[in-house]
Design a protein around this motif. Structure first.
Motif, PDB file in Angstrom:
ATOM      1  N   CYS A 221      34.950 -38.125  84.367  1.00  0.00           N
ATOM      2  CA  CYS A 221      34.731 -38.535  85.760  1.00  0.00           C
ATOM      3  C   CYS A 221      33.781 -39.724  85.848  1.00  0.00           C
ATOM      4  CB  CYS A 221      34.191 -37.363  86.578  1.00  0.00           C
ATOM      5  SG  CYS A 221      35.424 -36.084  86.928  1.00  0.00           S
ATOM      6  N   VAL A 222      32.776 -39.765  84.971  1.00  0.00           N
ATOM      7  CA  VAL A 222      31.875 -40.920  84.937  1.00  0.00           C
ATOM      8  C   VAL A 222      32.644 -42.185  84.559  1.00  0.00           C
ATOM      9  CG1 VAL A 222      29.952 -41.972  83.676  1.00  0.00           C
ATOM     10  CG2 VAL A 222      29.766 -39.619  84.485  1.00  0.00           C
ATOM     11  N   ILE A 223      33.522 -42.071  83.572  1.00  0.00           N
ATOM     12  CA  ILE A 223      34.336 -43.225  83.149  1.00  0.00           C
ATOM     13  C   ILE A 223      35.254 -43.682  84.278  1.00  0.00           C
ATOM     14  CG2 ILE A 223      36.169 -43.962  81.567  1.00  0.00           C
ATOM     15  CD1 ILE A 223      34.940 -42.047  79.498  1.00  0.00           C
ATOM     16  N   ILE A 224      35.908 -42.722  84.932  1.00  0.00           N
ATOM     17  CA  ILE A 224      36.814 -43.060  86.043  1.00  0.00           C
ATOM     18  C   ILE A 224      36.039 -43.739  87.173  1.00  0.00           C
ATOM     19  CG2 ILE A 224      38.256 -42.078  87.872  1.00  0.00           C
ATOM     20  CD1 ILE A 224      39.085 -39.920  85.824  1.00  0.00           C
ATOM     21  N   LEU A 225      34.880 -43.203  87.493  1.00  0.00           N
ATOM     22  CA  LEU A 225      34.060 -43.773  88.563  1.00  0.00           C
ATOM     23  C   LEU A 225      33.633 -45.191  88.212  1.00  0.00           C
ATOM     24  CD1 LEU A 225      33.037 -42.772  91.301  1.00  0.00           C
ATOM     25  CD2 LEU A 225      30.909 -42.103  90.172  1.00  0.00           C
ATOM     26  N   ALA A 226      33.268 -45.416  86.955  1.00  0.00           N
ATOM     27  CA  ALA A 226      32.852 -46.751  86.523  1.00  0.00           C
ATOM     28  C   ALA A 226      33.999 -47.749  86.661  1.00  0.00           C
ATOM     29  CB  ALA A 226      32.359 -46.702  85.081  1.00  0.00           C
ATOM     30  N   LEU A 227      35.199 -47.334  86.295  1.00  0.00           N
ATOM     31  CA  LEU A 227      36.363 -48.219  86.408  1.00  0.00           C
ATOM     32  C   LEU A 227      36.695 -48.526  87.860  1.00  0.00           C
ATOM     33  CD1 LEU A 227      38.673 -46.640  83.654  1.00  0.00           C
ATOM     34  CD2 LEU A 227      37.412 -48.800  83.518  1.00  0.00           C
ATOM     35  N   VAL A 228      36.612 -47.522  88.722  1.00  0.00           N
ATOM     36  CA  VAL A 228      36.913 -47.715  90.142  1.00  0.00           C
ATOM     37  C   VAL A 228      35.899 -48.658  90.786  1.00  0.00           C
ATOM     38  CG1 VAL A 228      36.999 -46.568  92.391  1.00  0.00           C
ATOM     39  CG2 VAL A 228      38.123 -45.523  90.416  1.00  0.00           C
ATOM     40  N   VAL A 229      34.621 -48.446  90.486  1.00  0.00           N
ATOM     41  CA  VAL A 229      33.571 -49.297  91.062  1.00  0.00           C
ATOM     42  C   VAL A 229      33.699 -50.727  90.552  1.00  0.00           C
ATOM     43  CG1 VAL A 229      31.073 -49.718  91.085  1.00  0.00           C
ATOM     44  CG2 VAL A 229      31.951 -47.415  91.470  1.00  0.00           C
ATOM     45  N   ASP A 230      34.018 -50.887  89.277  1.00  0.00           N
ATOM     46  CA  ASP A 230      34.181 -52.232  88.721  1.00  0.00           C
ATOM     47  C   ASP A 230      35.345 -52.950  89.397  1.00  0.00           C
ATOM     48  OD1 ASP A 230      33.226 -54.095  86.595  1.00  0.00           O
ATOM     49  OD2 ASP A 230      35.315 -53.949  85.963  1.00  0.00           O
ATOM     50  N   ALA A 231      36.458 -52.251  89.599  1.00  0.00           N
ATOM     51  CA  ALA A 231      37.603 -52.846  90.292  1.00  0.00           C
ATOM     52  C   ALA A 231      37.244 -53.215  91.726  1.00  0.00           C
ATOM     53  CB  ALA A 231      38.783 -51.877  90.272  1.00  0.00           C
ATOM     54  N   ALA A 232      36.441 -52.368  92.366  1.00  0.00           N
ATOM     55  CA  ALA A 232      36.017 -52.646  93.740  1.00  0.00           C
ATOM     56  C   ALA A 232      35.172 -53.919  93.800  1.00  0.00           C
ATOM     57  CB  ALA A 232      35.233 -51.461  94.297  1.00  0.00           C
ATOM     58  N   PHE A 233      34.296 -54.115  92.816  1.00  0.00           N
ATOM     59  CA  PHE A 233      33.462 -55.314  92.807  1.00  0.00           C
ATOM     60  C   PHE A 233      34.281 -56.576  92.546  1.00  0.00           C
ATOM     61  CE2 PHE A 233      29.549 -52.761  92.553  1.00  0.00           C
ATOM     62  CZ  PHE A 233      28.742 -53.516  93.389  1.00  0.00           C
ATOM     63  N   VAL A 234      35.334 -56.453  91.756  1.00  0.00           N
ATOM     64  CA  VAL A 234      36.219 -57.599  91.551  1.00  0.00           C
ATOM     65  C   VAL A 234      36.828 -58.029  92.883  1.00  0.00           C
ATOM     66  CG1 VAL A 234      38.383 -58.357  90.494  1.00  0.00           C
ATOM     67  CG2 VAL A 234      36.737 -57.025  89.149  1.00  0.00           C
ATOM     68  N   GLN A 235      37.293 -57.061  93.670  1.00  0.00           N
ATOM     69  CA  GLN A 235      37.884 -57.369  94.966  1.00  0.00           C
ATOM     70  C   GLN A 235      36.842 -57.899  95.950  1.00  0.00           C
ATOM     71  OE1 GLN A 235      41.159 -57.434  95.624  1.00  0.00           O
ATOM     72  NE2 GLN A 235      41.364 -56.960  93.442  1.00  0.00           N
ATOM     73  N   ILE A 236      35.651 -57.304  95.934  1.00  0.00           N
ATOM     74  CA  ILE A 236      34.579 -57.766  96.828  1.00  0.00           C
ATOM     75  C   ILE A 236      34.221 -59.214  96.514  1.00  0.00           C
ATOM     76  CG2 ILE A 236      32.134 -57.478  97.394  1.00  0.00           C
ATOM     77  CD1 ILE A 236      32.550 -54.456  97.008  1.00  0.00           C
ATOM     78  N   THR A 237      34.151 -59.543  95.238  1.00  0.00           N
ATOM     79  CA  THR A 237      33.844 -60.917  94.838  1.00  0.00           C
ATOM     80  C   THR A 237      34.902 -61.882  95.343  1.00  0.00           C
ATOM     81  OG1 THR A 237      32.712 -60.112  92.845  1.00  0.00           O
ATOM     82  CG2 THR A 237      33.377 -62.431  92.887  1.00  0.00           C
ATOM     83  N   ARG A 238      36.165 -61.502  95.217  1.00  0.00           N
ATOM     84  CA  ARG A 238      37.255 -62.358  95.681  1.00  0.00           C
ATOM     85  C   ARG A 238      37.210 -62.551  97.194  1.00  0.00           C
ATOM     86  NH1 ARG A 238      41.820 -63.364  92.872  1.00  0.00           N
ATOM     87  NH2 ARG A 238      43.050 -63.108  94.782  1.00  0.00           N
ATOM     88  N   LEU A 239      36.916 -61.479  97.914  1.00  0.00           N
ATOM     89  CA  LEU A 239      36.954 -61.537  99.383  1.00  0.00           C
ATOM     90  C   LEU A 239      35.737 -62.255  99.968  1.00  0.00           C
ATOM     91  CD1 LEU A 239      38.231 -57.912 100.173  1.00  0.00           C
ATOM     92  CD2 LEU A 239      39.514 -60.054 100.368  1.00  0.00           C
ATOM     93  N   THR A 240      34.601 -62.252  99.261  1.00  0.00           N
ATOM     94  CA  THR A 240      33.377 -62.816  99.827  1.00  0.00           C
ATOM     95  C   THR A 240      33.016 -64.177  99.235  1.00  0.00           C
ATOM     96  OG1 THR A 240      32.041 -61.596  98.195  1.00  0.00           O
ATOM     97  CG2 THR A 240      32.439 -60.532 100.328  1.00  0.00           C
ATOM     98  N   THR A 241      33.867 -64.683  98.348  1.00  0.00           N
ATOM     99  CA  THR A 241      33.623 -66.006  97.769  1.00  0.00           C
ATOM    100  C   THR A 241      34.548 -67.023  98.441  1.00  0.00           C
ATOM    101  OG1 THR A 241      33.031 -65.015  95.632  1.00  0.00           O
ATOM    102  CG2 THR A 241      33.599 -67.359  95.640  1.00  0.00           C
ATOM    103  N   SER A 242      33.990 -68.154  98.810  1.00  0.00           N
ATOM    104  CA  SER A 242      34.791 -69.164  99.488  1.00  0.00           C
ATOM    105  C   SER A 242      35.895 -69.678  98.571  1.00  0.00           C
ATOM    106  CB  SER A 242      33.913 -70.339  99.937  1.00  0.00           C
ATOM    107  OG  SER A 242      33.395 -71.029  98.804  1.00  0.00           O
ATOM    108  N   ARG A 243      37.001 -70.120  99.164  1.00  0.00           N
ATOM    109  CA  ARG A 243      38.147 -70.592  98.378  1.00  0.00           C
ATOM    110  C   ARG A 243      37.788 -71.757  97.476  1.00  0.00           C
ATOM    111  NH1 ARG A 243      43.260 -70.450 102.639  1.00  0.00           N
ATOM    112  NH2 ARG A 243      43.200 -68.194 103.035  1.00  0.00           N
ATOM    113  N   GLY A 244      36.906 -72.625  97.944  1.00  0.00           N
ATOM    114  CA  GLY A 244      36.516 -73.770  97.152  1.00  0.00           C
ATOM    115  C   GLY A 244      35.845 -73.363  95.865  1.00  0.00           C
ATOM    116  N   LEU A 245      34.998 -72.334  95.920  1.00  0.00           N
ATOM    117  CA  LEU A 245      34.302 -71.872  94.725  1.00  0.00           C
ATOM    118  C   LEU A 245      35.247 -71.123  93.809  1.00  0.00           C
ATOM    119  CD1 LEU A 245      30.915 -70.647  96.230  1.00  0.00           C
ATOM    120  CD2 LEU A 245      31.339 -72.727  94.913  1.00  0.00           C
TER     121      LEU A 245
END
Length: 221
Positions: free
Chosen positions: A195-219
């Motif tokens: 469960c710790v491994i699964i949680l780590a993978l889910v959170v990491d995937a969430a941060f990838v999406q957050i980075t994409r959504l909150t970073t300007s297109r130019g960057l």
């Protein structure tokens, strides 16, 4: 040591899925609270020291030394002033989250091109306006990378917080380790670890999406 029994593990999960889900939620919540506190502290410290070489070096070195303190030792020290449970866990996780966040904030702010800052100064922007409108947005992807690293670090350390009766999946792991030889010892330990491994993978995937959504297109380009 009890041999692995897949059927027994599946039965264990079917009977305890609600408890397992509750512990996963607790684990995620305590990590997110700690990350939020560490992010506020780390970004502010980075903003105050990014252009001051000596203070920045001292802050990064101090955070690096702090990271070498064994988690069990730190948790044990926190029991006396803060007691068992959530408070000691949050303080410890915040403590360990600071280094990657502070370091990446300083690095991100320093990587803003001087020509961009000079243009902003020429437009009459003050230091605070430049920081909030230009430097932080440009440094944001690097800062989030530091938060992402801190998240992976704290998800693992949070499992050890069961030592001080902290919330989360460490309860399952410690139950398994403390009952070696019993029927469900391996099921407890294996379930907590997976469960710790699964949680780590889910959170990491969430941060990838957050980075994409909150970073300007130019960057991103």
């Amino acid at each position: 040591m009890t041999p692995f029994d897949l059927a027994g593990l599946l039965t264990f999960w079917s009977r305890r899925w609600d408890d397992i889900l509750e512990l996963m939620v607790e684990h995620l919540v305590v990590v997110l609270i700690s990350l939020a506190i560490a992010m506020v502290i780390g970004v502010i410290v980075g903003m105050l020291t990014w252009n001051k070489p000596i203070p920045a070096a001292i802050v990064i070195a101090a955070a690096g030394v702090a990271l070498t303190i064994p988690s069990l030792a730190l948790l044990a020290l926190l029991i006396r002033p803060f007691g068992l449970g959530w408070t000691s866990t949050v303080i410890a996780l915040t403590f360990y989250s600071l280094l990657p966040i502070v370091r990446n904030t300083i690095v991100g702010l320093r990587e803003v091109p001087p020509s961009v800052l000079e243009s902003a100064m020429g437009m009459g922007m003050g230091p605070i306006k430049r920081m909030m409108s230009i430097q932080l947005p440009i440094a944001w992807p690097i800062i989030l990378t530091g938060v992402r690293v801190a998240a992976q670090l704290t998800i693992g350390i949070a499992a050890i917080a069961a030592y001080v009766a902290g919330p989360g999946l460490g309860t399952l792991i410690f139950n398994g380790l403390s009952s070696l030889g019993s029927k469900n010892a391996l099921n407890f330990a294996l379930t907590g670890t997976l469960c710790v491994i699964i949680l780590a993978l889910v959170v990491d995937a969430a941060f990838v999406q957050i980075t994409r959504l909150t970073t300007s297109r130019g960057l991103r380009a």
